[in-house]
Design an enzyme around this catalytic site. Structure first.
Site, PDB file in Angstrom:
ATOM      1  N   HIS A   1      28.856  25.240 -46.934  1.00 49.65           N
ATOM      2  CA  HIS A   1      29.594  24.407 -45.990  1.00 49.65           C
ATOM      3  C   HIS A   1      30.589  24.685 -45.096  1.00 49.65           C
ATOM      4  O   HIS A   1      31.400  25.520 -45.833  1.00 49.65           O
ATOM      5  CB  HIS A   1      29.486  23.112 -46.532  1.00 49.65           C
ATOM      6  CG  HIS A   1      28.296  22.300 -47.052  1.00 49.65           C
ATOM      7  ND1 HIS A   1      28.319  21.739 -48.118  1.00 49.65           N
ATOM      8  CD2 HIS A   1      26.689  22.487 -46.585  1.00 49.65           C
ATOM      9  CE1 HIS A   1      27.028  21.049 -48.341  1.00 49.65           C
ATOM     10  NE2 HIS A   1      26.331  21.725 -47.377  1.00 49.65           N
TER      11      HIS A   1
ATOM     12  N   GLY B   1      10.877  15.638 -30.541  1.00 52.90           N
ATOM     13  CA  GLY B   1      11.204  16.819 -30.915  1.00 52.90           C
ATOM     14  C   GLY B   1      10.423  17.349 -32.359  1.00 52.90           C
ATOM     15  O   GLY B   1       9.847  16.343 -32.941  1.00 52.90           O
TER      16      GLY B   1
END
Length: 337
Positions: A290, A59
């Site tokens: 986060h 990828g």
């Protein structure tokens, strides 16, 4: 496809149960043997002997960061992409499964650059193959997937997971597993552990600038369900003779920093610890960056964390811009610099 990944995770969870017939009969748990004396285990998870494979190597992200790791000097020995086994990529052999890659390359660590719907299954596959270390960089893994991974981690003792949603781990000059910029690191005396990737880089740059350098840097990630926490890293740093000082970078949410403070206090370590806690002005109930950075139920505030750390003898910085100079000052006060 997401449903297929969920089924795969469930199947692997069954296989990872030591009491299941599948586990006891599986040859994967017995096929990796050392011939001769194996190298000693690394003091803090990785060193120059760590042999790394990349899951998702073909990828875009896997390709770019594998190139960077090879250039840095990391022992990248192969990659895994289903249905591309038998090919080569970046001069490295590509395998269909982690188990095949481990047998052929003697890899003992993996880095995961797999899309979120399939990342948990990739972690579980590496666990089934009994790799020593799995570093998952992927952000946005569904939390119910990570709950299953966390449960599987607790049922075994071989594999350590760092991440997900983290920059990775680096031992400067020896091994880089992750997305951190290698050039800002310098072999040295400070162990760094952080929930924030960018603040990790800030601490690294500053400790390099003041001439202290780093022994090992670990980004544990900011998700609620991660594999390695502050306590795990602090135990290694305290025992590591190369690590003479420790930088801890935390943030609001959870109790990881309070747990770290308790360990530091109980250990009685004489190594200086400098900390910074992000989110001092964060409003309760609002996620700050986060997934795990949220104050809820009156717990997880920056003030509580700072108080606990100070009570444990940790020097807490008010600004991330002062991490390096603060550590240098503490070193000078103790006659270490």
């Amino acid at each position: 496809m997401a449903r297929q990944a969920t089924r795969l995770i469930s199947n692997l969870s069954t296989k990872l149960n030591p009491s299941s017939p599948t586990m006891s009969a599986s040859p994967l748990w017995h096929q990796y043997r050392y011939f001769g004396s194996p190298p000693p285990p690394p003091a803090v998870f990785v060193d120059k002997n760590t042999r790394v494979i990349c899951q998702g190597i073909t990828g875009k992200n896997g390709t770019f960061h594998t190139e960077q790791a090879i250039e840095y000097g990391t022992k990248m020995v192969g990659g895994v992409t289903p249905k591309k086994g038998g090919t080569e990529h970046l001069g490295l052999p590509v395998f269909n499964t982690v188990a095949e890659a481990k047998v052929e390359t003697k890899a003992n660590a993996s880095v995961v650059y797999v899309p979120p719907p399939f990342a948990a299954a990739a972690i579980m596959e590496a666990m089934e193959a009994e790799l020593d270390l799995v570093v998952c960089i992927t952000e946005g893994i569904p939390q119910h997937d990570m709950v299953r991974v966390k449960a599987a981690l607790k049922k075994q003792l071989r594999t350590r997971l760092i991440g997900p949603n983290c920059p990775g781990i680096i031992k400067p000059g020896e091994c880089k597993i992750g997305i951190m910029p290698g050039y800002i690191h310098k072999p040295g005396r400070i162990g760094i552990v952080s929930r924030s990737g960018t603040l990790t880089y800030e601490a690294v740059f500053q400790t390099t600038a003041v001439g202290l350098g780093q022994s090992t840097c670990v980004g544990i990630g900011g998700d609620p369900f991660n594999g390695t926490n502050f306590v795990d890293c602090l135990e290694r740093f305290i025992a590591d003779p190369q690590t003479e000082g420790i930088v801890l970078i935390g943030e609001i949410g959870g109790t990881a920093e309070e747990d770290a403070a308790a360990l530091i206090k109980e250990s009685g370590t004489q190594k200086p610890v400098v900390a910074f806690i992000a989110g001092l002005t964060a409003p309760p109930g609002r996620r700050m960056g986060h997934a795990g950075a949220i104050v809820s139920g009156g717990k997880g505030t920056a003030q509580d964390k700072i108080k606990a750390l100070k009570e444990a003898g940790v020097t807490v910085c008010e600004s991330p811009a002062k991490i390096g100079v603060t550590m240098l000052d503490v070193f000078k006060q103790r006659g270490l610099a």
